[in-house]
Design a protein around this motif. Sequence first.
Motif, PDB file in Angstrom:
ATOM      1  N   ALA A 100       0.834  -1.213   0.000  1.00  0.00           N
ATOM      2  CA  ALA A 100       0.000   0.000   0.000  1.00  0.00           C
ATOM      3  C   ALA A 100       0.866   1.258   0.000  1.00  0.00           C
ATOM      4  O   ALA A 100       1.673   1.459  -0.895  1.00  0.00           O
ATOM      5  CB  ALA A 100      -0.973  -0.036   1.183  1.00  0.00           C
ATOM      6  N   MET A 101       0.714   2.091   1.035  1.00  0.00           N
ATOM      7  CA  MET A 101       1.420   3.383   1.079  1.00  0.00           C
ATOM      8  C   MET A 101       2.822   3.271   1.673  1.00  0.00           C
ATOM      9  O   MET A 101       3.535   4.264   1.766  1.00  0.00           O
ATOM     10  CB  MET A 101       0.604   4.395   1.896  1.00  0.00           C
ATOM     11  N   ARG A 174       4.484   7.508  18.910  1.00  0.00           N
ATOM     12  CA  ARG A 174       3.749   6.320  18.483  1.00  0.00           C
ATOM     13  C   ARG A 174       2.284   6.444  18.881  1.00  0.00           C
ATOM     14  O   ARG A 174       1.976   6.769  20.031  1.00  0.00           O
ATOM     15  CB  ARG A 174       4.372   5.066  19.113  1.00  0.00           C
ATOM     16  N   PRO A 175       1.358   6.171  17.951  1.00  0.00           N
ATOM     17  CA  PRO A 175      -0.074   6.294  18.255  1.00  0.00           C
ATOM     18  C   PRO A 175      -0.500   5.385  19.402  1.00  0.00           C
ATOM     19  O   PRO A 175       0.067   4.306  19.606  1.00  0.00           O
ATOM     20  CB  PRO A 175      -0.751   5.864  16.949  1.00  0.00           C
ATOM     21  N   ILE A 205      -5.416   1.763  11.122  1.00  0.00           N
ATOM     22  CA  ILE A 205      -4.353   2.310  11.963  1.00  0.00           C
ATOM     23  C   ILE A 205      -3.043   2.405  11.190  1.00  0.00           C
ATOM     24  O   ILE A 205      -2.215   3.279  11.455  1.00  0.00           O
ATOM     25  CB  ILE A 205      -4.202   1.463  13.247  1.00  0.00           C
ATOM     26  N   ARG A 206      -2.870   1.531  10.196  1.00  0.00           N
ATOM     27  CA  ARG A 206      -1.662   1.622   9.358  1.00  0.00           C
ATOM     28  C   ARG A 206      -1.538   3.003   8.716  1.00  0.00           C
ATOM     29  O   ARG A 206      -0.436   3.477   8.456  1.00  0.00           O
ATOM     30  CB  ARG A 206      -1.714   0.575   8.243  1.00  0.00           C
ATOM     31  N   ALA A 210       3.700   7.498  10.682  1.00  0.00           N
ATOM     32  CA  ALA A 210       4.495   8.517  10.002  1.00  0.00           C
ATOM     33  C   ALA A 210       5.952   8.269  10.367  1.00  0.00           C
ATOM     34  O   ALA A 210       6.333   8.449  11.522  1.00  0.00           O
ATOM     35  CB  ALA A 210       4.067   9.921  10.437  1.00  0.00           C
ATOM     36  N   PRO A 211       6.773   7.785   9.427  1.00  0.00           N
ATOM     37  CA  PRO A 211       8.173   7.465   9.733  1.00  0.00           C
ATOM     38  C   PRO A 211       8.858   8.588  10.492  1.00  0.00           C
ATOM     39  O   PRO A 211       8.575   9.770  10.229  1.00  0.00           O
ATOM     40  CB  PRO A 211       8.790   7.287   8.333  1.00  0.00           C
ATOM     41  N   PRO A 212       9.694   8.232  11.476  1.00  0.00           N
ATOM     42  CA  PRO A 212      10.221   6.902  11.775  1.00  0.00           C
ATOM     43  C   PRO A 212       9.321   6.031  12.652  1.00  0.00           C
ATOM     44  O   PRO A 212       9.729   4.956  13.079  1.00  0.00           O
ATOM     45  CB  PRO A 212      11.522   7.217  12.514  1.00  0.00           C
ATOM     46  N   VAL A 213       8.111   6.478  12.941  1.00  0.00           N
ATOM     47  CA  VAL A 213       7.199   5.699  13.780  1.00  0.00           C
ATOM     48  C   VAL A 213       6.575   4.575  12.962  1.00  0.00           C
ATOM     49  O   VAL A 213       6.029   4.822  11.886  1.00  0.00           O
ATOM     50  CB  VAL A 213       6.095   6.606  14.363  1.00  0.00           C
ATOM     51  N   ASP A 214       6.665   3.337  13.455  1.00  0.00           N
ATOM     52  CA  ASP A 214       6.022   2.227  12.761  1.00  0.00           C
ATOM     53  C   ASP A 214       5.418   1.217  13.729  1.00  0.00           C
ATOM     54  O   ASP A 214       5.158   0.078  13.383  1.00  0.00           O
ATOM     55  CB  ASP A 214       7.016   1.532  11.822  1.00  0.00           C
TER      56      ASP A 214
END
Length: 438
Positions: A100-101, A174-175, A205-206, A210-214
């Motif tokens: 995907a994105m 991080r969310p 949630i994906r 937003a990098p660098p958060v994964d």
Amino acid sequence: MPATPLPTDGVVGKLTSEQERKLKEFWTEFFKLIDESPTEGSGAKSAAMQEASDKPGKDIPKDDAAKERMKAEQEMRDAKLAFIEYGSVRFMDAYWRLIAMDDPDGIMLRFLRARKWSPSAGVAMLAACVKWRMGSDVEKIFEKGEEGMKEAEGFIKQMEIGKTYTQGTDYFGRPVVYIHVAKHRTFDQSPKALEDFVLFQMESIRCLFAPPVDKINMVFDMTGFGIRNVNWRCILFIVKCLEAYYPESLNVMLIHNAPWVFQGIWKVLAPMLDPVVRNKIQMTKSTEDLVQHIPKAHLVRELGGTSEWKWQYPPIVPGENAPQQDREGRQKAQAARNALIEEYVEVTRKWIKTDDPAVTKKRRMIVDKMRAQYHELDPFIRGRGAYHRNGNGLVVWNYPSSSDEKSEGEWEVRGYETCRESCLLRAKVTEEELKAGV
């Protein structure tokens, strides 16, 4: 235990030379698997393989080493089944929908880290995941969105009551995903509708990374929990998703305010969990425990935070999935993505065999173009959801910043690095540098 800092290696842009070598080996194994598989699937499944594949989670051994062996064997069986049943063409279509994105390397690294940097084991895990996505309803839910799922039993009700939502971040961006267990009633929805809801949340949630958060933090709020709220099948399904289908997506799971009755449940549940996931689970009792991970200004008030934010379901906008009916627009956008995918695969095959910095640079340029172009394709192939209605292309967090670099009350805006405009600008600069031989 305080919040875990963001990783300093093992992720895109922060690989050691050994980790980059492993990533190249992973891609080599992946391409070999694709190249040696039939392009078209027969649809046939061997009885023995299918029987084993139909029993995920059954007879889970308590020994962690035995769990690892069983898991590896299952993934290898599923990987073989994927190509017998679907063939490499359909497999790759599903693989790119999984990407995907995201940056393809980012997804590959998740599976590589999950299998302790073993390329062959990581590829088997990835193939098993793609096979699961093709055989389950993930892609259908992905395409339908909330408008397409509104008639499913109990689906929208779960959204409306705020059983789960994402709001705020930890100290590192991080969310935070909240699950209010007391709002769950076993008979409010069918087991299928509940699993569909979980998958839809996972896919939604994906969009918030937003990098660098994964990774995400999960707060299982067990205030008011009772036996009526217990759903073993759902609990095991969530855990299975986190460990096998969305690996390396969980930072920490905080089980908050669990009553004494949960102690007995935990004794049964804990040995069944993947050891990696189990080690990320912490029990919390107080607001002070939670603010070790989540800034008080980001924590919802009902758990002792100072955030005034409350979940309110943004209703479906009639016709919000209308772009999906534009066949010509969809074909044009998909053709543009297919051309970029072909270019990416070609340069990646070169990259795994060379250390030429120009090849690496070109590959990064194509990733930026792919990420930018996905914003154009997404409305044609993905149904809209609550997070889409709150913005698209950027993640705007509606709470005060947790960063010391921002003044009190200043809001966070995340996602600039991977929004369409930034990706296009970066790709243009890189392309000019490559032409100039820089």
